[in-house]
Motif scaffolding. Sequence first.
Motif, PDB file in Angstrom:
ATOM      1  N   TYR A 169       0.836  -1.202   0.000  1.00 42.20           N
ATOM      2  CA  TYR A 169       0.000   0.000   0.000  1.00 42.20           C
ATOM      3  C   TYR A 169       0.872   1.254   0.000  1.00 42.20           C
ATOM      4  O   TYR A 169       1.958   1.271   0.598  1.00 42.20           O
ATOM      5  CB  TYR A 169      -0.903   0.034   1.245  1.00 42.20           C
ATOM      6  N   ASP A 170       0.378   2.306  -0.643  1.00 38.75           N
ATOM      7  CA  ASP A 170       0.972   3.632  -0.548  1.00 38.75           C
ATOM      8  C   ASP A 170       0.004   4.474   0.284  1.00 38.75           C
ATOM      9  O   ASP A 170      -1.155   4.677  -0.118  1.00 38.75           O
ATOM     10  CB  ASP A 170       1.157   4.237  -1.939  1.00 38.75           C
ATOM     11  N   GLY A 223       4.098   6.564   3.187  1.00 37.32           N
ATOM     12  CA  GLY A 223       4.925   5.816   2.246  1.00 37.32           C
ATOM     13  C   GLY A 223       4.372   4.435   1.981  1.00 37.32           C
ATOM     14  O   GLY A 223       3.215   4.127   2.281  1.00 37.32           O
ATOM     15  N   ARG A 224       5.215   3.594   1.418  1.00 39.15           N
ATOM     16  CA  ARG A 224       4.793   2.242   1.041  1.00 39.15           C
ATOM     17  C   ARG A 224       4.921   1.294   2.228  1.00 39.15           C
ATOM     18  O   ARG A 224       5.944   1.290   2.917  1.00 39.15           O
ATOM     19  CB  ARG A 224       5.621   1.737  -0.145  1.00 39.15           C
ATOM     20  N   ARG A 225       3.878   0.516   2.430  1.00 40.61           N
ATOM     21  CA  ARG A 225       3.857  -0.451   3.518  1.00 40.61           C
ATOM     22  C   ARG A 225       3.261  -1.768   3.022  1.00 40.61           C
ATOM     23  O   ARG A 225       2.230  -1.768   2.336  1.00 40.61           O
ATOM     24  CB  ARG A 225       3.009   0.050   4.698  1.00 40.61           C
ATOM     25  N   LEU A 226       3.912  -2.866   3.384  1.00 41.27           N
ATOM     26  CA  LEU A 226       3.335  -4.177   3.103  1.00 41.27           C
ATOM     27  C   LEU A 226       2.163  -4.419   4.046  1.00 41.27           C
ATOM     28  O   LEU A 226       2.096  -3.840   5.136  1.00 41.27           O
ATOM     29  CB  LEU A 226       4.378  -5.271   3.283  1.00 41.27           C
ATOM     30  N   GLU A 227       1.254  -5.296   3.659  1.00 42.24           N
ATOM     31  CA  GLU A 227       0.075  -5.574   4.485  1.00 42.24           C
ATOM     32  C   GLU A 227       0.458  -6.041   5.877  1.00 42.24           C
ATOM     33  O   GLU A 227      -0.230  -5.742   6.856  1.00 42.24           O
ATOM     34  CB  GLU A 227      -0.818  -6.612   3.799  1.00 42.24           C
ATOM     35  N   ILE A 238      -8.173  -1.091   6.061  1.00 44.55           N
ATOM     36  CA  ILE A 238      -7.363  -0.584   4.950  1.00 44.55           C
ATOM     37  C   ILE A 238      -7.451  -1.502   3.741  1.00 44.55           C
ATOM     38  O   ILE A 238      -7.582  -1.049   2.605  1.00 44.55           O
ATOM     39  CB  ILE A 238      -5.900  -0.399   5.401  1.00 44.55           C
ATOM     40  N   SER A 239      -7.422  -2.814   3.975  1.00 48.59           N
ATOM     41  CA  SER A 239      -7.469  -3.757   2.850  1.00 48.59           C
ATOM     42  C   SER A 239      -8.798  -3.694   2.106  1.00 48.59           C
ATOM     43  O   SER A 239      -8.868  -4.016   0.917  1.00 48.59           O
ATOM     44  CB  SER A 239      -7.216  -5.188   3.341  1.00 48.59           C
ATOM     45  N   ALA A 240      -9.863  -3.250   2.785  1.00 52.54           N
ATOM     46  CA  ALA A 240     -11.183  -3.181   2.149  1.00 52.54           C
ATOM     47  C   ALA A 240     -11.381  -1.895   1.341  1.00 52.54           C
ATOM     48  O   ALA A 240     -12.341  -1.789   0.586  1.00 52.54           O
ATOM     49  CB  ALA A 240     -12.277  -3.283   3.211  1.00 52.54           C
ATOM     50  N   LEU A 241     -10.466  -0.927   1.490  1.00 54.00           N
ATOM     51  CA  LEU A 241     -10.628   0.357   0.808  1.00 54.00           C
ATOM     52  C   LEU A 241     -10.062   0.328  -0.608  1.00 54.00           C
ATOM     53  O   LEU A 241      -9.047  -0.317  -0.874  1.00 54.00           O
ATOM     54  CB  LEU A 241      -9.918   1.463   1.594  1.00 54.00           C
ATOM     55  N   GLN A 242     -10.721   1.079  -1.474  1.00 47.03           N
ATOM     56  CA  GLN A 242     -10.201   1.301  -2.822  1.00 47.03           C
ATOM     57  C   GLN A 242      -9.231   2.486  -2.783  1.00 47.03           C
ATOM     58  O   GLN A 242      -9.353   3.372  -1.922  1.00 47.03           O
ATOM     59  CB  GLN A 242     -11.345   1.592  -3.792  1.00 47.03           C
ATOM     60  N   PRO A 243      -8.255   2.537  -3.694  1.00 47.48           N
ATOM     61  CA  PRO A 243      -7.346   3.688  -3.739  1.00 47.48           C
ATOM     62  C   PRO A 243      -8.116   5.003  -3.843  1.00 47.48           C
ATOM     63  O   PRO A 243      -9.103   5.120  -4.577  1.00 47.48           O
ATOM     64  CB  PRO A 243      -6.519   3.426  -5.002  1.00 47.48           C
ATOM     65  N   GLY A 244      -7.652   5.990  -3.074  1.00 45.77           N
ATOM     66  CA  GLY A 244      -8.306   7.292  -3.051  1.00 45.77           C
ATOM     67  C   GLY A 244      -9.284   7.462  -1.910  1.00 45.77           C
ATOM     68  O   GLY A 244      -9.850   8.551  -1.746  1.00 45.77           O
ATOM     69  N   LYS A 245      -9.475   6.422  -1.099  1.00 45.86           N
ATOM     70  CA  LYS A 245     -10.438   6.487  -0.007  1.00 45.86           C
ATOM     71  C   LYS A 245      -9.733   6.578   1.348  1.00 45.86           C
ATOM     72  O   LYS A 245      -8.549   6.283   1.480  1.00 45.86           O
ATOM     73  CB  LYS A 245     -11.357   5.269  -0.043  1.00 45.86           C
ATOM     74  N   LEU A 246     -10.508   6.962   2.374  1.00 44.93           N
ATOM     75  CA  LEU A 246      -9.994   7.171   3.720  1.00 44.93           C
ATOM     76  C   LEU A 246     -10.598   6.195   4.712  1.00 44.93           C
ATOM     77  O   LEU A 246     -11.749   5.774   4.564  1.00 44.93           O
ATOM     78  CB  LEU A 246     -10.310   8.592   4.206  1.00 44.93           C
ATOM     79  N   GLU A 257      -7.689  11.481  13.115  1.00 46.64           N
ATOM     80  CA  GLU A 257      -6.752  10.986  12.108  1.00 46.64           C
ATOM     81  C   GLU A 257      -7.429   9.984  11.189  1.00 46.64           C
ATOM     82  O   GLU A 257      -8.190   9.130  11.630  1.00 46.64           O
ATOM     83  CB  GLU A 257      -5.557  10.324  12.799  1.00 46.64           C
ATOM     84  N   MET A 258      -7.130  10.109   9.888  1.00 45.93           N
ATOM     85  CA  MET A 258      -7.594   9.153   8.887  1.00 45.93           C
ATOM     86  C   MET A 258      -6.410   8.738   8.022  1.00 45.93           C
ATOM     87  O   MET A 258      -5.477   9.527   7.830  1.00 45.93           O
ATOM     88  CB  MET A 258      -8.698   9.776   8.010  1.00 45.93           C
ATOM     89  N   ILE A 259      -6.451   7.525   7.515  1.00 45.11           N
ATOM     90  CA  ILE A 259      -5.397   7.035   6.629  1.00 45.11           C
ATOM     91  C   ILE A 259      -5.943   6.977   5.210  1.00 45.11           C
ATOM     92  O   ILE A 259      -6.997   6.373   4.964  1.00 45.11           O
ATOM     93  CB  ILE A 259      -4.895   5.644   7.053  1.00 45.11           C
ATOM     94  N   ALA A 260      -5.227   7.608   4.287  1.00 49.80           N
ATOM     95  CA  ALA A 260      -5.609   7.586   2.880  1.00 49.80           C
ATOM     96  C   ALA A 260      -4.857   6.472   2.154  1.00 49.80           C
ATOM     97  O   ALA A 260      -3.635   6.362   2.273  1.00 49.80           O
ATOM     98  CB  ALA A 260      -5.285   8.929   2.228  1.00 49.80           C
ATOM     99  N   VAL A 261      -5.608   5.642   1.450  1.00 48.84           N
ATOM    100  CA  VAL A 261      -5.000   4.608   0.609  1.00 48.84           C
ATOM    101  C   VAL A 261      -4.790   5.227  -0.773  1.00 48.84           C
ATOM    102  O   VAL A 261      -5.725   5.417  -1.537  1.00 48.84           O
ATOM    103  CB  VAL A 261      -5.903   3.357   0.515  1.00 48.84           C
ATOM    104  N   CYS A 262      -3.538   5.572  -1.065  1.00 47.94           N
ATOM    105  CA  CYS A 262      -3.223   6.258  -2.326  1.00 47.94           C
ATOM    106  C   CYS A 262      -2.791   5.290  -3.417  1.00 47.94           C
ATOM    107  O   CYS A 262      -2.750   5.647  -4.595  1.00 47.94           O
ATOM    108  CB  CYS A 262      -2.138   7.299  -2.089  1.00 47.94           C
ATOM    109  N   GLY A 263      -2.456   4.083  -3.036  1.00 49.48           N
ATOM    110  CA  GLY A 263      -2.050   3.083  -4.014  1.00 49.48           C
ATOM    111  C   GLY A 263      -2.126   1.702  -3.387  1.00 49.48           C
ATOM    112  O   GLY A 263      -2.018   1.548  -2.164  1.00 49.48           O
ATOM    113  N   LYS A 264      -2.336   0.709  -4.232  1.00 52.77           N
ATOM    114  CA  LYS A 264      -2.499  -0.661  -3.739  1.00 52.77           C
ATOM    115  C   LYS A 264      -2.110  -1.601  -4.870  1.00 52.77           C
ATOM    116  O   LYS A 264      -2.652  -1.509  -5.975  1.00 52.77           O
ATOM    117  CB  LYS A 264      -3.960  -0.883  -3.327  1.00 52.77           C
ATOM    118  N   ARG A 265      -1.144  -2.478  -4.632  1.00 54.28           N
ATOM    119  CA  ARG A 265      -0.716  -3.384  -5.694  1.00 54.28           C
ATOM    120  C   ARG A 265      -0.224  -4.696  -5.107  1.00 54.28           C
ATOM    121  O   ARG A 265       0.250  -4.756  -3.969  1.00 54.28           O
ATOM    122  CB  ARG A 265       0.393  -2.745  -6.525  1.00 54.28           C
TER     123      ARG A 265
END
Length: 306
Positions: A169-170, A223-227, A238-246, A257-265
């Motif tokens: 995840y980014d 930054g980038r973090r592994l699951e 976090i795993s249930a969110l689509q990129p661009g969501k909080l 505080e909220m975490i934004a999922v900016c990328g997922k691969r």
Amino acid sequence: MRLRLVPVLFCLALILPAPFSAPAHAAIRVIVNDVPITDYDISQRARLITLTQRKSASAAKKQAKEELIDDQVKLGEAERMGVDISQSEVDNAYANIARNVKMSPGQLNKALRSGGVKPETLKARLKAQLAWSRIVRSRFSGNIDVNESDIIAALKKTDEEDRKKSVEYDLKRIIVVVPKSSSGGFKSKRKRESNQIRSAFNDCENPGAVLGKYSEVVVQPIGRRLETELPANMRDEISALQPGKLTKPSTTPVGFEMIAVCGKREIASDIAVRTELENELRAKEGENRSRRYLMEIRRRATIIYR
């Protein structure tokens, strides 16, 4: 440390005898390091076990006696090591259990009393568990190694597809700042704004389009973090969110505080399943060491059966 209150608690409360008071002179059944364990203590713990674990009365009574002996041994070791559990810690643990079964502490008190169990009975168990948890962490934390051969053996038992991939995840952190001296009304306002931001946010590349409408909102790159590197309490969300969501707003010392999922691969790596298996093996070894430690100090304890 967790205590599971099964859904049948209220049903059992209806069929068990009504709550009763401790006898003026309860018979002493066991003495552990000069601390007496009475018939009443055993009866109370057995009722608690019956309510929470669906044990038969005879099995619950036998388990209760052994648990109470272990608890006194643990508390004695805690005293020897200078570990002190405050009443507020016990109350917080009790409140967490109530929350887990969707009750208030007062409602949990009522449910326990309906089954003939004093709330203090559960709190006494929690105090011993908290003390033991702290002792074990102090004694073994950072000192539990797992053999590479055990990890490889566990990997071979997993699904081959799981061994081939991990999710990366980014992430960014969005903080809606709330000063410590803020009024309750201001905090409520900022929480509403946090939820509004979460609903409208859909683009990490241009966060200002949404965040610019609100004052004192901070964006911090994670930054980038592994699951496997995600906090356990946030991994599923976090795993249930689509990129661009909080994620949902959570309260922190600086605000919401909220975490934004900016990328997922997906990446070609067995690190995710490997780390999970390693943590499971380490936890299992920790439990084994805890059990051996308890047996050791129990052998040293003075235990008199009457």
